[in-house]
Design an enzyme around this catalytic site. Structure first.
Site, PDB file in Angstrom:
ATOM      1  N   CYS A   1       0.779  -1.461  -0.280  1.00 29.07           N
ATOM      2  CA  CYS A   1      -0.131   0.227  -0.314  1.00 29.07           C
ATOM      3  C   CYS A   1       1.152   1.456  -0.177  1.00 29.07           C
ATOM      4  CB  CYS A   1      -0.882   0.316   0.974  1.00 29.07           C
ATOM      5  SG  CYS A   1      -2.502   1.544   0.225  1.00 29.07           S
TER       6      CYS A   1
ATOM      7  N   CYS B   1      -5.399   2.211  -4.345  1.00 33.26           N
ATOM      8  CA  CYS B   1      -4.200   2.876  -3.305  1.00 33.26           C
ATOM      9  C   CYS B   1      -6.055   4.149  -2.619  1.00 33.26           C
ATOM     10  CB  CYS B   1      -3.044   3.904  -3.687  1.00 33.26           C
ATOM     11  SG  CYS B   1      -2.374   2.954  -2.716  1.00 33.26           S
TER      12      CYS B   1
HETATM   13  P1  FAD Z   1      -1.320 -10.583   4.052  1.00 31.11           P
HETATM   14  O1  FAD Z   1      -2.065 -10.195   4.395  1.00 31.11           O
HETATM   15  O2  FAD Z   1      -0.251  -9.880   4.858  1.00 31.11           O
HETATM   16  O3  FAD Z   1      -1.062 -11.767   4.911  1.00 31.11           O
HETATM   17  C1  FAD Z   1       0.593 -12.954   5.209  1.00 31.11           C
HETATM   18  C2  FAD Z   1       0.107 -13.945   6.234  1.00 31.11           C
HETATM   19  O4  FAD Z   1       1.296 -15.123   5.885  1.00 31.11           O
HETATM   20  C3  FAD Z   1      -0.391 -14.020   7.716  1.00 31.11           C
HETATM   21  O5  FAD Z   1      -1.050 -14.009   8.148  1.00 31.11           O
HETATM   22  C4  FAD Z   1       1.294 -14.103   7.493  1.00 31.11           C
HETATM   23  O6  FAD Z   1       1.090 -15.134   9.607  1.00 31.11           O
HETATM   24  C5  FAD Z   1       1.711 -15.348   6.885  1.00 31.11           C
HETATM   25  N1  FAD Z   1       3.398 -15.762   6.474  1.00 31.11           N
HETATM   26  C6  FAD Z   1       4.189 -14.921   7.340  1.00 31.11           C
HETATM   27  N2  FAD Z   1       5.221 -16.227   6.821  1.00 31.11           N
HETATM   28  C7  FAD Z   1       5.350 -17.422   6.618  1.00 31.11           C
HETATM   29  C8  FAD Z   1       5.821 -19.061   6.862  1.00 31.11           C
HETATM   30  N3  FAD Z   1       6.642 -18.714   6.775  1.00 31.11           N
HETATM   31  N4  FAD Z   1       4.337 -19.876   6.908  1.00 31.11           N
HETATM   32  C9  FAD Z   1       3.150 -19.910   6.609  1.00 31.11           C
HETATM   33  N5  FAD Z   1       3.032 -18.524   6.736  1.00 31.11           N
HETATM   34  C10 FAD Z   1       3.455 -17.517   7.144  1.00 31.11           C
HETATM   35  N6  FAD Z   1      -4.320  -3.057   0.785  1.00 31.11           N
HETATM   36  C11 FAD Z   1      -5.666  -2.084   0.075  1.00 31.11           C
HETATM   37  O7  FAD Z   1      -5.988  -3.012  -1.111  1.00 31.11           O
HETATM   38  N7  FAD Z   1      -5.981  -0.764   0.222  1.00 31.11           N
HETATM   39  C12 FAD Z   1      -5.334  -0.245   1.386  1.00 31.11           C
HETATM   40  O8  FAD Z   1      -5.885   0.894   1.929  1.00 31.11           O
HETATM   41  C13 FAD Z   1      -4.276  -1.047   1.957  1.00 31.11           C
HETATM   42  N8  FAD Z   1      -4.525   0.198   2.999  1.00 31.11           N
HETATM   43  C14 FAD Z   1      -3.065  -0.725   4.449  1.00 31.11           C
HETATM   44  C15 FAD Z   1      -2.595   0.032   5.189  1.00 31.11           C
HETATM   45  C16 FAD Z   1      -1.380  -0.475   5.684  1.00 31.11           C
HETATM   46  C17 FAD Z   1      -1.021   0.804   7.162  1.00 31.11           C
HETATM   47  C18 FAD Z   1      -0.795  -1.381   5.070  1.00 31.11           C
HETATM   48  C19 FAD Z   1       0.026  -2.425   6.216  1.00 31.11           C
HETATM   49  C20 FAD Z   1      -1.430  -2.038   4.953  1.00 31.11           C
HETATM   50  C21 FAD Z   1      -2.192  -1.888   3.869  1.00 31.11           C
HETATM   51  N9  FAD Z   1      -2.422  -2.546   2.754  1.00 31.11           N
HETATM   52  C22 FAD Z   1      -3.897  -2.195   1.891  1.00 31.11           C
HETATM   53  C23 FAD Z   1      -1.961  -3.972   1.608  1.00 31.11           C
HETATM   54  C24 FAD Z   1      -2.630  -4.945   2.310  1.00 31.11           C
HETATM   55  O9  FAD Z   1      -2.858  -5.298   3.057  1.00 31.11           O
HETATM   56  C25 FAD Z   1      -1.752  -6.213   1.746  1.00 31.11           C
HETATM   57  O10 FAD Z   1      -1.511  -5.976  -0.116  1.00 31.11           O
HETATM   58  C26 FAD Z   1      -2.727  -7.512   1.670  1.00 31.11           C
HETATM   59  O11 FAD Z   1      -2.940  -7.695   2.924  1.00 31.11           O
HETATM   60  C27 FAD Z   1      -1.284  -8.661   1.410  1.00 31.11           C
HETATM   61  O12 FAD Z   1      -2.482  -9.593   1.291  1.00 31.11           O
HETATM   62  P2  FAD Z   1      -1.254 -11.349   1.314  1.00 31.11           P
HETATM   63  O13 FAD Z   1      -1.818 -12.443   1.133  1.00 31.11           O
HETATM   64  O14 FAD Z   1      -0.070 -11.158   0.245  1.00 31.11           O
HETATM   65  O15 FAD Z   1      -0.687 -11.699   2.384  1.00 31.11           O
END
Ligand code: FAD
Length: 411
Positions: free
Chosen positions: A166, A346
């Site tokens: 983000c 965003c």
């Molecule tokens: P995550 O949701 O982070 O999930 C990853 C998971 O993998 C976690 O549960 C973690 O515990 C697990 N994991 C890590 N390592 C391991 C391992 N070795 N083995 C097994 N599991 C593991 N997005 C938007 O669309 N709009 C917004 O307005 C927005 N604002 C944001 C504001 C902030 C402050 C932040 C921090 C993020 C924001 N985002 C936004 C971004 C969004 O939250 C992420 O892009 C999204 O959560 C990505 O999903 P993901 O599944 O890739 O990762």
């Protein structure tokens, strides 16, 4: 379903965040009998897009947190462990307790690493002495505490080099804080800085004019190319480094009363150390199909993937049905039918009640979801605020994570 002793699954999903749960739900909706394991060590799940709103006193932190177990789609097995290594040549992942799980298809969605340690002094400073970050789980309420308490002095907002998740979040914190100070009539007594390590205010030029209006209106000192390298919390001083075209670096120390830090980000060490990563360490997938470029039975989505889109939950929402359909086609030995066009979004909260709703795909091509009369993404919009405050949290919890694929069509 609780964890069982079985160690072989049709599909192993690594990460039970937005991408992992979303992909599992979309797969099981299409083929309910699939044998899927979700490897996720944490028992809590966070709606991270809500943390910007927490940092501005609009949501509570508790609203952004739910237990993981009820989010595991019915029919999937939750393996409550962390993956410590990937063995794609033997179709296995190794867990932190030494167990191995085999798969026909691996879907990797472990997110990215917030690298707090890359800024000297930051880890110890966080959460006290005026040092906050909405990026850190549980710390957005402290941002709001500091914003409310600030009546005068210097406030600095930082942004780390891309890629980060983000990319709008650092400036969302900036605008919402300034808006609050303006409403309290104290903005004129606060020296506000936005020290952005990147070359432009926002990566997609079309949105910059609308954002610049707010930078001017809030009287923000905008510093581009300034990268935060150290924090001395006791001295309340932040050190920034700026590199000239010839590579020479100059350092500037800025004193602060409040600093909101966006940490440097990168691939997780476990991915970097695996054969799945590209040269930079991101999971090396084809940007259209989300299939690994070397291991055909490996797919990735979300922040961990190498695809050059905006790393957002909005991107994950578009990627989940694409990954689900391509994985099923792969299992059926067919051609991969779906292509991702790089959509990410965003919602830039420029003031309380208005958002510049950036939606774009690969190459910065604008991909608006709504007609211009409803939301014109290039202008501050009240409808977009309503979407962010009321609709998108529901889209996340009740649609994305449940396999109800609303707002997932690519244009
Ligand atoms: P995550 O949701 O982070 O999930 C990853 C998971 O993998 C976690 O549960 C973690 O515990 C697990 N994991 C890590 N390592 C391991 C391992 N070795 N083995 C097994 N599991 C593991 N997005 C938007 O669309 N709009 C917004 O307005 C927005 N604002 C944001 C504001 C902030 C402050 C932040 C921090 C993020 C924001 N985002 C936004 C971004 C969004 O939250 C992420 O892009 C999204 O959560 C990505 O999903 P993901 O599944 O890739 O990762």
């Amino acid at each position: 379903m609780a964890e069982s002793a079985k160690s072989q699954f049709e599909i192993v999903i690594v990460g039970g965040g937005a991408g992992g749960i979303g992909a599992a739900a979309s797969l099981l909706k299409r083929r309910p009998g699939l044998k899927i394991a979700i490897v996720e060590p944490r028992d809590a799940h966070f709606y991270q897009p809500g943390w910007t709103m927490v940092g501005a006193g609009i949501f509570s932190f508790e609203e952004t947190k739910r237990a993981e177990e009820p989010l595991i789609p019915r029919g999937a097995t939750w393996v409550r462990s962390a993956v410590t290594s990937f063995s794609p040549d033997t179709n296995e992942v190794v867990l932190d307790d030494g167990r191995r799980i085999g798969y026909s298809v691996l879907i990797a969605a472990p997110g990215l690493k917030l690298d707090w340690d890359r800024i000297s002094g930051l880890q110890d400073a966080l959460g006290k002495d005026g040092v906050a970050s909405n990026y850190k789980e549980g710390l957005a309420p402290y941002t709001w505490e500091l914003v409310k308490a600030m009546k005068k002095g210097t406030a600095i907002f930082t942004m780390a080099p891309m890629p980060i998740k983000c990319a709008g979040a650092p400036q969302k914190a900036l605008y919402l804080s300034c808006d609050y100070w303006k409403r309290q009539s104290v903005l004129k007594d606060i020296d506000v800085w936005f020290c952005n390590a990147n070359a432009a205010l926002f990566g997609v030029a079309d949105y910059v004019p609308a954002l610049m209006e707010y930078i001017k209106a809030y009287n923000v000192h905008l510093e581009l190319g300034e990268n935060l390298v150290a924090i001395d919390a006791k001295a309340k001083a932040a050190t920034f480094e700026k590199k000239a075209a010839d590579g020479t670096a100059t350092r500037t120390v800025r004193k602060f009363d409040f600093i909101h830090v966006c940490p440097p980000q990168g691939p997780l060490d476990v991915v970097k150390a695996s054969p799945l990563g590209n040269a930079a360490g991101w999971i090396d997938v084809n940007q259209d199909t989300m299939q690994h470029v070397k291991y055909a039975n490996v797919f990735a989505l979300g922040d961990a993937a190498s695809t050059p889109n905006a790393k957002t939950a909005a991107a994950v929402r578009k990627q989940t049905p694409i990954v689900a359909e391509n994985v099923l086609a792969f299992l059926d030995k067919g051609a991969l039918p779906r292509k991702y066009t790089g959509y990410g979004s965003c919602p830039l909260t420029v003031e309380r009640g208005k958002i510049v709703f950036a939606e774009f795909g690969y190459g910065g091509k604008l991909q608006p979801t709504f007609p211009k009369w409803a939301i014109d993404g290039l202008k501050p919009s009240r409808n977009a605020w309503f979407l962010k405050e009321r609709v998108l949290p529901m889209v996340y919890w009740d649609f994305l994570l449940k396999g109800r694929e609303w707002l997932t069509e690519s244009r």
